[in-house]
Design a protein around this motif. Structure first.
Motif, PDB file in Angstrom:
ATOM      1  N   ILE A 160       0.854  -1.194   0.000  1.00 46.32           N
ATOM      2  CA  ILE A 160       0.000   0.000   0.000  1.00 46.32           C
ATOM      3  C   ILE A 160       0.892   1.247   0.000  1.00 46.32           C
ATOM      4  CG2 ILE A 160      -1.949  -1.116   1.182  1.00 46.32           C
ATOM      5  CD1 ILE A 160      -0.282   1.460   3.122  1.00 46.32           C
ATOM      6  N   GLU A 161       0.342   2.356  -0.476  1.00 44.30           N
ATOM      7  CA  GLU A 161       1.104   3.610  -0.493  1.00 44.30           C
ATOM      8  C   GLU A 161       0.224   4.740   0.019  1.00 44.30           C
ATOM      9  OE1 GLU A 161       2.884   4.352  -4.330  1.00 44.30           O
ATOM     10  OE2 GLU A 161       3.614   2.285  -4.429  1.00 44.30           O
ATOM     11  N   PHE A 162       0.828   5.636   0.763  1.00 43.12           N
ATOM     12  CA  PHE A 162       0.061   6.787   1.273  1.00 43.12           C
ATOM     13  C   PHE A 162      -0.153   7.809   0.158  1.00 43.12           C
ATOM     14  CE2 PHE A 162       2.039   5.007   5.072  1.00 43.12           C
ATOM     15  CZ  PHE A 162       0.902   4.860   5.864  1.00 43.12           C
ATOM     16  N   ASP A 163      -1.281   8.479   0.239  1.00 39.09           N
ATOM     17  CA  ASP A 163      -1.639   9.514  -0.740  1.00 39.09           C
ATOM     18  C   ASP A 163      -2.500  10.531   0.011  1.00 39.09           C
ATOM     19  OD1 ASP A 163      -3.075  11.033  -2.595  1.00 39.09           O
ATOM     20  OD2 ASP A 163      -3.269   9.395  -4.032  1.00 39.09           O
ATOM     21  N   PHE A 164      -1.936  11.725   0.235  1.00 41.89           N
ATOM     22  CA  PHE A 164      -2.701  12.758   0.954  1.00 41.89           C
ATOM     23  C   PHE A 164      -3.341  13.769   0.003  1.00 41.89           C
ATOM     24  CE2 PHE A 164       0.406  11.949   4.602  1.00 41.89           C
ATOM     25  CZ  PHE A 164      -0.527  11.227   5.345  1.00 41.89           C
ATOM     26  N   ASN A 165      -3.392  13.427  -1.283  1.00 38.41           N
ATOM     27  CA  ASN A 165      -3.881  14.430  -2.238  1.00 38.41           C
ATOM     28  C   ASN A 165      -5.302  14.901  -1.944  1.00 38.41           C
ATOM     29  OD1 ASN A 165      -1.516  14.457  -3.583  1.00 38.41           O
ATOM     30  ND2 ASN A 165      -2.150  13.072  -5.225  1.00 38.41           N
ATOM     31  N   ALA A 166      -6.087  14.076  -1.281  1.00 40.33           N
ATOM     32  CA  ALA A 166      -7.475  14.458  -1.021  1.00 40.33           C
ATOM     33  C   ALA A 166      -7.599  15.482   0.109  1.00 40.33           C
ATOM     34  CB  ALA A 166      -8.310  13.217  -0.691  1.00 40.33           C
ATOM     35  N   ILE A 167      -6.523  15.710   0.862  1.00 44.90           N
ATOM     36  CA  ILE A 167      -6.598  16.745   1.913  1.00 44.90           C
ATOM     37  C   ILE A 167      -5.430  17.726   1.872  1.00 44.90           C
ATOM     38  CG2 ILE A 167      -8.012  15.582   3.665  1.00 44.90           C
ATOM     39  CD1 ILE A 167      -5.342  14.914   5.133  1.00 44.90           C
ATOM     40  N   ALA A 168      -4.426  17.450   1.028  1.00 44.99           N
ATOM     41  CA  ALA A 168      -3.197  18.257   1.090  1.00 44.99           C
ATOM     42  C   ALA A 168      -3.460  19.737   0.796  1.00 44.99           C
ATOM     43  CB  ALA A 168      -2.157  17.705   0.124  1.00 44.99           C
ATOM     44  N   GLN A 169      -4.289  20.000  -0.192  1.00 44.92           N
ATOM     45  CA  GLN A 169      -4.531  21.419  -0.505  1.00 44.92           C
ATOM     46  C   GLN A 169      -5.311  22.089   0.620  1.00 44.92           C
ATOM     47  OE1 GLN A 169      -6.213  21.516  -4.451  1.00 44.92           O
ATOM     48  NE2 GLN A 169      -4.193  21.570  -5.382  1.00 44.92           N
ATOM     49  N   GLY A 170      -6.323  21.408   1.110  1.00 45.28           N
ATOM     50  CA  GLY A 170      -7.090  21.975   2.226  1.00 45.28           C
ATOM     51  C   GLY A 170      -6.180  22.220   3.426  1.00 45.28           C
TER      52      GLY A 170
END
Ligand code: AMP
Ligand code: MG
Length: 335
Positions: A160-170
């Motif tokens: 698995i890999e982490f992905d913060f794209n769904a909150i990074a901009q916020g």
């Protein structure tokens, strides 16, 4: 990347910086998109160097497009020491995952890459690969241990890999807002690629106003405003699937993945805008609603009104788009 909210107020921001009745306006690029910030400051400070440095530092933590960012190193298992921002986003994501019954999941990175929405090119996706990643997603894949050196992540599965794209901009919008607060600036509008947070009123006592984009036919279509809202000390974030998708054999695949199935979501929702007092939360919930779809999102809002209530949906109804605003969102609409 988001570009779905247009800053209407920016049209009136072009006046000279020396005129204190007009906000100072700063623009630049960050996270593969634009940023646009307006603020009033009696000291007329130029904050661009500080803003750029904060955003560049943040990319060193959370950007999947920066080869040696902390998230990329953790995904490659080359590092395990979490800095404050990584730790905060991880804990935040765990909370939203629990709140949304798994619709939001920051361990979605490998699946995002399989479909080619991440930094890697799309491979041919096999059902077996997807199902095995979904299986892993439902297990505990890491734990955090704290010692004198700080917080460490101990990963149990490297697929698995982490992905913060769904909150990074916020999250980065909230970081900038904290920076402005600490500088004593009490009226601002911060927009990173359509993730917006506002504070205070303009000098003429009017509210900061933002427009929400009408769904585009495709990613090449121009921007038009569907509705405009007044923001009073709050944030608005929109997630949509009409600009980020890929097409294969005439079928459009969304960049939002349902962690339950491991597949891109496929329902009638075109975009969701969430207003709350915190851009990280708005960003996370907008993504989660895109996973849930319209009906389940409405049910969720009914049972979680104290947490999220001002939401605006644009959905496809037999080839025509329709809109649905909750009463709390409706109150903010000015046109
Ligand atoms: P947003 O534009 O904020 O809705 O974020 C979309 C991005 O979040 C995608 O491009 C992925 O990198 C990531 N993502 C996709 N599906 C999910 C999910 N179910 N939970 C969390 N992040 C996701
Ligand atoms: Mg989001």
């Amino acid at each position: 990347m988001k570009f779905r909210i247009l800053i209407i107020s920016s049209l009136v921001l072009l006046a000279s910086c020396a005129d204190k009745s007009q906000p100072i306006r700063i623009q630049g690029e960050a996270q593969g998109t634009y940023y646009s910030i307006a603020y009033y400051d009696d000291q007329q400070r130029d904050l661009k160097p500080q803003i750029d440095s904060l955003l560049q530092n943040f990319d060193q933590t959370a950007s999947l497009w920066v080869e040696n960012s902390l998230i990329r190193r953790i995904n490659r298992n080359e590092d395990s020491v979490l800095n404050d921002d990584f730790y905060a986003m991880l804990k935040y994501s765990e909370g939203i995952k629990a709140l949304t019954d798994g619709a939001f999941n920051c361990e979605i990175g490998a699946l995002v890459n399989l479909y080619g929405f991440g930094f890697k090119k799309r491979a041919d996706v096999s059902d077996r690969e997807i199902d095995s990643l979904v299986h892993i997603l439902h297990q505990e894949t890491y734990r955090i241990v704290e010692d004198d050196a700080g917080n460490h992540i101990i990963r149990k599965n490297y697929d698995i890999e982490f992905d913060f794209n769904a909150i990074a901009q916020g999250y980065s919008v909230d970081l900038l807002a904290s920076m402005f607060d600490s500088l004593g600036i009490t009226s601002y509008l911060i927009d990173i690629g359509g993730e917006v947070v506002s504070k205070g009123k303009k000098k003429d006592f009017s509210s900061w106003v933002v427009g929400i984009e009408r769904p585009a036919k495709d990613k090449y279509d121009g921007q038009e405003i569907e509705t405009a809202i007044a923001l009073n000390n709050c944030s608005v974030v929109t997630s949509g699937n009409y600009r980020k998708y890929y097409e294969k054999d005439g079928i459009r695949y969304s960049h939002t993945i349902d962690p339950e199935t491991g597949r891109p979501v496929n329902h009638s929702l075109l975009s969701v805008s969430v207003v709350s007092d915190n851009a990280t939360f708005s960003d996370a919930m907008a993504t989660a609603f895109m996973v849930m779809g319209l009906d389940n999102s409405l049910k969720f809002i009914q049972t979680h009104r104290d947490q999220v209530s001002a939401v605006f949906f644009i959905y496809d109804d037999h080839g025509k788009y329709k809109t649905l605003a909750t009463p709390e969102f409706d109150k903010l609409i000015i046109q």
